[in-house]
Design a protein around this motif. Structure first.
Motif, PDB file in Angstrom:
ATOM      1  N   LEU A  42      -4.678  -6.818  -2.598  1.00 50.57           N
ATOM      2  CA  LEU A  42      -4.876  -8.247  -2.358  1.00 50.57           C
ATOM      3  C   LEU A  42      -5.826  -8.467  -1.187  1.00 50.57           C
ATOM      4  O   LEU A  42      -6.735  -9.296  -1.243  1.00 50.57           O
ATOM      5  N   TYR A  43      -5.610  -7.721  -0.122  1.00 51.49           N
ATOM      6  CA  TYR A  43      -6.465  -7.832   1.059  1.00 51.49           C
ATOM      7  C   TYR A  43      -7.908  -7.471   0.701  1.00 51.49           C
ATOM      8  O   TYR A  43      -8.847  -8.158   1.097  1.00 51.49           O
ATOM      9  N   GLN A  44      -8.080  -6.425  -0.078  1.00 47.96           N
ATOM     10  CA  GLN A  44      -9.412  -6.001  -0.502  1.00 47.96           C
ATOM     11  C   GLN A  44     -10.123  -7.126  -1.245  1.00 47.96           C
ATOM     12  O   GLN A  44     -11.327  -7.307  -1.113  1.00 47.96           O
ATOM     13  N   ARG A  45      -9.371  -7.888  -2.019  1.00 47.19           N
ATOM     14  CA  ARG A  45      -9.942  -8.981  -2.820  1.00 47.19           C
ATOM     15  C   ARG A  45     -10.061 -10.299  -2.048  1.00 47.19           C
ATOM     16  O   ARG A  45     -10.456 -11.304  -2.590  1.00 47.19           O
ATOM     17  N   GLY A  46      -9.653 -10.285  -0.774  1.00 44.05           N
ATOM     18  CA  GLY A  46      -9.804 -11.478   0.041  1.00 44.05           C
ATOM     19  C   GLY A  46      -8.582 -12.378   0.106  1.00 44.05           C
ATOM     20  O   GLY A  46      -8.633 -13.460   0.676  1.00 44.05           O
TER      21      GLY A  46
END
Length: 111
Positions: free
Chosen positions: A28-32
């Protein structure tokens, strides 16, 4: 896509926190999706309070969104934080690039 697979697995048992949720939160963090990632990481940390990868991930995501005080608090809960400063170690534990890069910036701050 892995993110959708994680989401479906979490939705099947929303009251049960599982170790794979760390991978989901980092995806999720990777995707913003930082806010959702932090929420999930906090739930994981509540269930696994001494797990260094969880505390490290939470510290890095909080640091990256500008919450240095809470990032430092989570970082201070890790017994042997030096291990988490190793890029290869993080990659071996399937941390995505954005998380590894954020740890690099956090590490620079710590030095």
């Amino acid at each position: 896509m892995a993110l959708n697979d994680y989401r479906r697995a979490v939705e099947k048992k929303p009251g049960s926190v599982e170790p794979f949720w760390l991978d989901y939160a980092l995806a999720l963090y990777q995707r913003g999706n930082t806010q959702e990632s932090v929420g999930i990481l906090r739930r994981i940390a509540a269930k696994y309070p001494t797990e260094p990868l969880v505390r490290g991930a939470l510290a890095v995501v909080l640091f990256d969104r500008g919450d240095l005080a809470e990032a430092e608090t989570n970082w201070s809960m890790i017994d042997r934080p030096r291990t988490l400063l190793d890029k290869q170690y993080l990659e071996d534990h399937h941390w995505p690039p954005k998380s590894v890069e954020a740890m690099g910036r956090f590490k620079a701050l710590k030095e």
